[in-house]
Design a protein around this motif. Structure first.
Motif, PDB file in Angstrom:
ATOM      1  N   SER A 104       3.613  74.845 -48.318  1.00 45.27           N
ATOM      2  CA  SER A 104       4.194  73.244 -48.738  1.00 45.27           C
ATOM      3  C   SER A 104       3.634  73.233 -50.252  1.00 45.27           C
ATOM      4  O   SER A 104       3.877  72.636 -51.003  1.00 45.27           O
ATOM      5  CB  SER A 104       1.990  73.219 -48.246  1.00 45.27           C
ATOM      6  OG  SER A 104       1.471  73.425 -47.984  1.00 45.27           O
ATOM      7  N   THR A 105       2.893  74.767 -50.677  1.00 46.69           N
ATOM      8  CA  THR A 105       2.592  74.097 -52.722  1.00 46.69           C
ATOM      9  C   THR A 105       3.652  74.843 -52.817  1.00 46.69           C
ATOM     10  O   THR A 105       3.862  74.825 -54.240  1.00 46.69           O
ATOM     11  CB  THR A 105       1.695  75.439 -52.517  1.00 46.69           C
ATOM     12  OG1 THR A 105       1.399  76.793 -51.720  1.00 46.69           O
ATOM     13  CG2 THR A 105       0.186  74.986 -52.509  1.00 46.69           C
ATOM     14  N   PHE A 106       5.094  75.402 -52.428  1.00 44.00           N
ATOM     15  CA  PHE A 106       5.925  75.943 -52.489  1.00 44.00           C
ATOM     16  C   PHE A 106       7.262  74.896 -52.473  1.00 44.00           C
ATOM     17  O   PHE A 106       8.602  75.479 -53.165  1.00 44.00           O
ATOM     18  CB  PHE A 106       6.634  77.607 -51.772  1.00 44.00           C
ATOM     19  CG  PHE A 106       5.923  78.669 -52.188  1.00 44.00           C
ATOM     20  CD1 PHE A 106       5.987  79.870 -53.030  1.00 44.00           C
ATOM     21  CD2 PHE A 106       4.914  78.887 -51.444  1.00 44.00           C
ATOM     22  CE1 PHE A 106       5.490  80.694 -53.515  1.00 44.00           C
ATOM     23  CE2 PHE A 106       3.844  79.810 -51.176  1.00 44.00           C
ATOM     24  CZ  PHE A 106       4.195  81.299 -51.972  1.00 44.00           C
ATOM     25  N   ILE A 107       7.252  73.848 -51.769  1.00 41.39           N
ATOM     26  CA  ILE A 107       8.107  72.696 -52.120  1.00 41.39           C
ATOM     27  C   ILE A 107       7.510  71.769 -52.535  1.00 41.39           C
ATOM     28  O   ILE A 107       8.198  70.528 -51.944  1.00 41.39           O
ATOM     29  CB  ILE A 107       8.654  72.592 -50.620  1.00 41.39           C
ATOM     30  CG1 ILE A 107       7.381  72.411 -49.348  1.00 41.39           C
ATOM     31  CG2 ILE A 107       9.672  73.929 -50.195  1.00 41.39           C
ATOM     32  CD1 ILE A 107       8.301  72.503 -48.061  1.00 41.39           C
ATOM     33  N   ASP A 108       6.246  71.492 -52.916  1.00 41.53           N
ATOM     34  CA  ASP A 108       5.793  70.354 -53.529  1.00 41.53           C
ATOM     35  C   ASP A 108       6.501  70.054 -55.017  1.00 41.53           C
ATOM     36  O   ASP A 108       6.919  70.883 -56.041  1.00 41.53           O
ATOM     37  CB  ASP A 108       4.667  70.628 -53.642  1.00 41.53           C
ATOM     38  CG  ASP A 108       3.810  71.362 -54.439  1.00 41.53           C
ATOM     39  OD1 ASP A 108       4.804  72.231 -54.798  1.00 41.53           O
ATOM     40  OD2 ASP A 108       2.694  71.618 -54.400  1.00 41.53           O
ATOM     41  N   GLY A 109       5.996  68.952 -55.750  1.00 44.29           N
ATOM     42  CA  GLY A 109       5.978  68.290 -57.200  1.00 44.29           C
ATOM     43  C   GLY A 109       6.071  66.624 -57.628  1.00 44.29           C
ATOM     44  O   GLY A 109       6.201  66.751 -58.389  1.00 44.29           O
ATOM     45  N   GLY A 110       6.023  66.395 -55.955  1.00 46.43           N
ATOM     46  CA  GLY A 110       6.168  65.256 -56.609  1.00 46.43           C
ATOM     47  C   GLY A 110       7.716  64.486 -56.540  1.00 46.43           C
ATOM     48  O   GLY A 110       8.523  64.776 -56.042  1.00 46.43           O
TER      49      GLY A 110
END
Lengths: 239, 251
Positions: free
Chosen positions: A138-144
């Motif tokens: 999840s924290t590698f495919i986020d960014g809004g």
């Protein structure tokens, strides 16, 4: 007449192809990270090849982009954004093992993407343990909605080879970039033809529990060795 | 007074940590020194033949650029630009003295395997410039190395780290009709350099990465692989100490 049309078409094809197949390789991006199996229907110790990349299992990579090539460098800002990468949707279709050496083949349809997330307000990529977990991927495919996924592509002819005696291997796949806001920086003629490849290695204390290998790799268009031919040979092709 | 200096030093370290957040964010966990992909290998005296057949007795050299430093070198910033015209400091690395034991071959499934084990050797990491003088692109690499700037421009300035390489192994595979690709792996032990104190007594660590042998070599010719990769963070802590010893520093 037909010959003229054919020659015009060939000229157009060569003109479009030239930027993609220069005499030196061209980097799109490079990365480091860790890989894991998901789904992992045959869990077990990695020392046993039967538990590693069995037919039907999935293969995924999460990590950080460490370098961009000339097409993307003017448009990225590592001082403002964290750039992460994700390889997914790879399913094992072939598993061959002999003498401590494994060849795993994957079905076409895998994807590789990179994402950006603001350093100040975003969520740092965090591996955690035994992925998938609360932070990975999840924290590698986020960014809004504005940042997030910037460029992605489809994979085909993907393979992973691994030598259990040497504890090293590599993966190799063809890639066509086809999605994301940064696609506009890739000329249409250069969207197919990329090679995604890298090291897969273990054991190492830096590999978090539940991940298999550390990964170092890059995505690049390979140069085509110059062919030395005579005009007579070239003309003969069109007679 | 010493205590004030100690507190100031600690605040300074904290500030440095804040300033290096960006670099740390791109490092994740694991890597300590990440190589630029414009790093290349060559062998003498006999050329390596396709896809990767290294004659026994050949000497392997790898020259390259450092792309990124992670802890405990977060204060070093290579700032490598694609144009290669940056006046900033460059960081380069060299593996040298690796003697080939010859390439063995095997076949599994549709994969042909080419494995080459090299003798123990050494590595160096240098800080140089401005200006930069090591080639920054594949096109800038001189043909037929050693020649021109290779390896000299990678071994000038200040030697910040050096050490030994053991168990250095290159394995190239070619599966079906795919292009060949490979990997390398070795055990690195730091033994010297001006920044040695940061990694002193850490034991060996892995140096490894991708070993591209097809379609990625400098057009001038004479090279056997294009290399990416990294030195990993050693498994053992950089400094072994006691609380008493640490407190003594600030008394």
């Amino acid at each position: 007449m037909k010959r003229k049309v054919l020659l015009l078409l060939l000229t157009a094809v060569f003109a479009l192809a030239v930027p993609a197949y220069a005499q030196q390789y061209e980097l799109l991006f490079a990365f480091t990270g860790f890989d894991y199996q998901d789904p992992n229907s045959v869990p077990g110790p990695l020392a046993d090849h039967a538990d590693y990349l069995a037919v039907g299992e999935g293969y995924k990579v999460v990590g950080f982009v460490t370098q961009f090539g000339p097409l993307l460098t003017p448009w990225v800002d590592p001082d403002t954004y964290e750039y992460t990468n994700h390889i997914f949707n790879l399913t094992v279709t072939g598993h061959f093992f002999f003498g401590g050496f494994l060849e795993a083949d994957f079905a076409d349809g895998g994807r590789a993407r990179y994402y950006r997330d603001k350093l100040t307000t975003g969520t740092p990529g965090t591996y955690g343990t035994f992925p998938p977990n609360l932070t990975s991927p999840s924290t590698f495919i986020d960014g809004g909605p504005i940042d997030g996924m910037r460029l992605g592509g489809g994979l085909k002819n993907a393979t992973l080879t691994y030598d259990f005696g040497l504890n090293q291997g590599n993966f190799n796949s063809e890639m066509t970039v086809d999605e994301g806001p940064d696609l506009i920086y890739i000329p249409a003629s250069q969207r197919p033809g990329w090679t995604l490849a890298g090291l897969a290695g273990r054991p190492n204390a830096t590999v978090p529990a539940g991940y298999d290998n550390q990964i170092t790799g890059d995505c690049k268009i390979l140069a085509t060795p110059a062919a030395h031919k005579t005009w007579g040979a070239v003309k003969a092709l069109y007679r | 007074m010493k205590r004030k200096i100690g507190v100031a030093a600690l605040l300074g370290l904290l500030l440095a940590g804040a300033l290096t957040t960006s670099a740390q964010a791109q490092c994740g966990t694991g890597p300590m020194i990440i190589f630029n992909t414009n790093s290349f290998a060559y062998e003498v005296p006999t050329p390596v033949t396709s896809p990767y057949l290294s004659p026994a007795g050949n000497s392997l050299t790898v020259v390259g650029l450092v792309q990124k430093f992670c802890a405990p070198f977060l204060d070093l910033n290579p700032v490598i630009l694609v144009s290669g015209t940056s006046p900033d400091t460059e960081f380069t690395f060299v593996f040298s003295g690796l003697t080939s034991g010859g390439t063995s071959t095997a076949t599994v499934g549709s994969t042909k395997i080419y494995t080459t084990v090299y003798s123990s050797a050494g590595f160096e990491i240098w800080r140089d410039g401005p200006p930069r003088d090591a080639p920054q692109t594949a096109a800038a690499m001189p043909g037929g190395p050693p020649a021109g700037a290779v390896p000299g421009a990678y071994k000038n300035g200040t030697k910040i780290l050096s050490g030994t390489l053991a168990n250095f192994t290159v394995q190239v595979t070619k599966t079906g009709t795919n292009n060949p690709n490979g990997s390398y792996r070795g055990d690195a032990t730091f033994t010297g350099g001006t920044l040695y104190s940061r990694v002193q007594n850490t034991g060996s660590t892995l140096v490894h990465g991708n070993w591209c042998v097809f379609g990625c070599l400098p057009p001038a010719g004479g090279y056997s692989a294009q290399v990416d990769g990294k030195f990993d963070t050693p498994a053992t802590p950089a400094h072994s100490s006691t609380w008493g010893a640490i407190k003594q520093l600030y008394r």
